[in-house]
Write a protein that holds these residues in place. Sequence first.
Motif, PDB file in Angstrom:
ATOM      1  N   THR A 285       0.200  -1.776   0.066  1.00 46.86           N
ATOM      2  CA  THR A 285       0.137  -0.284   0.349  1.00 46.86           C
ATOM      3  C   THR A 285       1.399   1.304   0.216  1.00 46.86           C
ATOM      4  N   ALA A 286       1.942   1.192   0.711  1.00 43.36           N
ATOM      5  CA  ALA A 286       2.586   2.413   0.754  1.00 43.36           C
ATOM      6  C   ALA A 286       3.912   2.663  -0.302  1.00 43.36           C
ATOM      7  N   GLY A 287       4.175   1.271  -0.872  1.00 41.96           N
ATOM      8  CA  GLY A 287       4.261   1.669  -2.900  1.00 41.96           C
ATOM      9  C   GLY A 287       3.576   2.347  -3.402  1.00 41.96           C
ATOM     10  N   VAL A 288       2.343   1.897  -3.570  1.00 42.39           N
ATOM     11  CA  VAL A 288       0.889   2.065  -4.252  1.00 42.39           C
ATOM     12  C   VAL A 288       1.111   3.912  -4.175  1.00 42.39           C
ATOM     13  N   GLY A 289       1.059   3.986  -2.713  1.00 46.23           N
ATOM     14  CA  GLY A 289       0.744   5.939  -2.251  1.00 46.23           C
ATOM     15  C   GLY A 289       1.958   6.456  -2.946  1.00 46.23           C
ATOM     16  N   ALA A 290       3.247   5.741  -3.123  1.00 45.34           N
ATOM     17  CA  ALA A 290       4.591   6.292  -3.539  1.00 45.34           C
ATOM     18  C   ALA A 290       4.827   6.682  -4.661  1.00 45.34           C
ATOM     19  N   GLY A 291       4.192   5.676  -5.789  1.00 45.81           N
ATOM     20  CA  GLY A 291       3.945   5.517  -7.355  1.00 45.81           C
ATOM     21  C   GLY A 291       3.050   6.677  -7.435  1.00 45.81           C
ATOM     22  N   ILE A 292       1.504   7.031  -6.458  1.00 44.24           N
ATOM     23  CA  ILE A 292       0.328   8.356  -7.171  1.00 44.24           C
ATOM     24  C   ILE A 292       0.984   9.618  -6.693  1.00 44.24           C
ATOM     25  N   GLY A 293       2.388   9.747  -5.669  1.00 44.85           N
ATOM     26  CA  GLY A 293       2.867  10.823  -5.126  1.00 44.85           C
ATOM     27  C   GLY A 293       4.198  11.568  -5.846  1.00 44.85           C
ATOM     28  N   TRP A 314       6.648  21.000  -2.843  1.00 44.54           N
ATOM     29  CA  TRP A 314       7.460  20.379  -1.501  1.00 44.54           C
ATOM     30  C   TRP A 314       7.537  20.313  -0.274  1.00 44.54           C
ATOM     31  N   THR A 315       7.610  20.794  -0.086  1.00 45.85           N
ATOM     32  CA  THR A 315       7.048  21.709   1.533  1.00 45.85           C
ATOM     33  C   THR A 315       5.881  21.181   1.677  1.00 45.85           C
ATOM     34  N   ILE A 316       4.472  20.930   0.744  1.00 44.17           N
ATOM     35  CA  ILE A 316       3.566  19.370   1.219  1.00 44.17           C
ATOM     36  C   ILE A 316       3.516  18.228   1.464  1.00 44.17           C
ATOM     37  N   GLY A 317       4.724  17.623   0.335  1.00 40.78           N
ATOM     38  CA  GLY A 317       5.468  16.760   0.315  1.00 40.78           C
ATOM     39  C   GLY A 317       6.019  16.332   1.890  1.00 40.78           C
ATOM     40  N   MET A 318       6.398  17.287   2.392  1.00 42.99           N
ATOM     41  CA  MET A 318       7.375  16.781   3.713  1.00 42.99           C
ATOM     42  C   MET A 318       6.756  17.374   5.222  1.00 42.99           C
ATOM     43  N   ALA A 319       5.488  18.024   4.688  1.00 46.96           N
ATOM     44  CA  ALA A 319       4.023  18.428   5.624  1.00 46.96           C
ATOM     45  C   ALA A 319       3.782  17.008   5.941  1.00 46.96           C
ATOM     46  N   ILE A 320       3.319  16.288   4.548  1.00 44.80           N
ATOM     47  CA  ILE A 320       2.465  15.032   4.878  1.00 44.80           C
ATOM     48  C   ILE A 320       3.285  14.151   5.668  1.00 44.80           C
ATOM     49  N   ILE A 321       4.290  14.117   5.107  1.00 49.48           N
ATOM     50  CA  ILE A 321       5.617  12.659   6.538  1.00 49.48           C
ATOM     51  C   ILE A 321       5.708  13.436   7.547  1.00 49.48           C
ATOM     52  N   SER A 322       5.868  14.193   7.767  1.00 46.76           N
ATOM     53  CA  SER A 322       6.355  14.788   8.990  1.00 46.76           C
ATOM     54  C   SER A 322       4.970  14.629   9.895  1.00 46.76           C
ATOM     55  N   VAL A 323       3.940  14.795   9.450  1.00 41.86           N
ATOM     56  CA  VAL A 323       2.617  14.659  10.200  1.00 41.86           C
ATOM     57  C   VAL A 323       2.491  12.932  10.303  1.00 41.86           C
ATOM     58  N   MET A 337      -3.198   1.675  10.057  1.00 42.40           N
ATOM     59  CA  MET A 337      -1.985   1.524   9.611  1.00 42.40           C
ATOM     60  C   MET A 337      -1.282   1.571   8.106  1.00 42.40           C
ATOM     61  N   LEU A 338      -3.404   0.919   7.355  1.00 39.73           N
ATOM     62  CA  LEU A 338      -2.789   1.271   6.206  1.00 39.73           C
ATOM     63  C   LEU A 338      -2.675   2.957   5.606  1.00 39.73           C
ATOM     64  N   ILE A 339      -3.924   3.543   6.095  1.00 39.27           N
ATOM     65  CA  ILE A 339      -3.702   4.956   6.091  1.00 39.27           C
ATOM     66  C   ILE A 339      -2.422   5.284   6.166  1.00 39.27           C
ATOM     67  N   CYS A 343      -0.645   6.940   3.506  1.00 41.88           N
ATOM     68  CA  CYS A 343       0.174   8.769   3.365  1.00 41.88           C
ATOM     69  C   CYS A 343       1.324   9.025   3.187  1.00 41.88           C
ATOM     70  N   GLN A 344       2.035   7.785   4.227  1.00 42.21           N
ATOM     71  CA  GLN A 344       3.642   8.185   4.106  1.00 42.21           C
ATOM     72  C   GLN A 344       4.153   8.234   2.630  1.00 42.21           C
TER      73      GLN A 344
END
Length: 435
Positions: A285-293, A314-323, A337-339, A343-344
Amino acid sequence: MDPPVSGVKARVSCGWKWAVLFSCFLTKSLNTGLRKSFGVLLLPLQDHFNQDVWLLGMMVSISVSVGDFTGPIVGGLSKRLGCRVVVMTGGIFLCFGLVFASLATNIIQLAVFLCVVVGLGFGFVNDVPFAVLGRYFEANFSLANGFAMTGTSFGLMLLGPLTAFLIDVYGWRGTLLFLGAIAFHITSLGAILIDPNKLSIRRDKKNVTDYEPIEVKKQEATLEKYCNFIIQSFDITLFKEPKFISIIVVTTIIRFIQMAWLIYLVPNVISKGVSNLSASFISTTAGVGAGIGQLLPGIITSVADKYPSSRTIWTIGMAIISVSLALDGLVDSYAGMLILGACQGIGLGITYATNNVVLFDEFGKDRLVNSMGYVRGFSGFGRVLGGILPGWIYQMTSSYHWSYVILGIIQALAIVILHIGRIFLHCSCCTCKES
């Protein structure tokens, strides 16, 4: 009847850029997939050489790090020799390194071929294709870059299972031979990367040539000329710009977070009581999310024209990771955990794809290959630390919760570093206006 010269130029400029885009996509797929295949090969190599897993894992890490640390040198070589030559040479390094590794009779031979030869191959093909891509897609580089970056997910999904299948059928030696043959295709992909600035179409009575050779004038060798040669080739003047230093620091932090997340995602989930099979679904799921990102920045900029800027995305992406990292310790349900994993993955995909776009927007197409090389070289230190710090914190606390919280705080710090230069510049401008 021969086509008019203008028609030939239009056909080349419009058609060849899609071949370059396809070449970047496949090169990224093979580059990432080959790294993933090393992880699948760890256990067979451990059984054959009777070595600890950590030692073999360190070899893989060194191989990837060598590719990072050679970034500045590769940037200068690309400026002098051309991107085609560099990428094709990288494909040859990868092929010969993997083939000779299949013949290794001891762990030292394996380390030399994988860490040095294959590592150099990774360095030669990491970012150079994207420098050519930026010259063909000046107006839509973000979208083209995002599509090419999805080759990362494609390579992970393709070469990982393929490597496992080859090991079952041919063993680890035969698998390395097959991977060497696959890597050799990068040489043909590199041949596609013709610099549009050097593509001079001409028409004579009988044929149309691809390009005209560049005339090299002999110059007197002096120390001053050698210094100018180095400065022009390696574009050392980039380090005079504070914004470039801030981008290096931010990218190093992102690579640190990325490596830590890749290594400790599954162990973190398993430590919460999730089975190995269920943990693999979270990883998928995280890999699919990375492809979408990776696709999102290009789609957003193409739809919204010039706004938001690459720095904002770039800032939005880093904010998503941080939160999402900071909230990880508060989530114990499998659905949560899937969600969070998705997101990560999305956040990391956005930051990974936008990195090249930020460099392209800030420094232009002509300085892209050098800027990417320096950023790649310094961010290699982040990859090394990413495999150490979270594990050390886990040993101290017996929990990944604080590791993830600290990673979230560090990622938030990167946002501050990215914008602090512009804040000071804005304040100084306001002070000058008031005075």
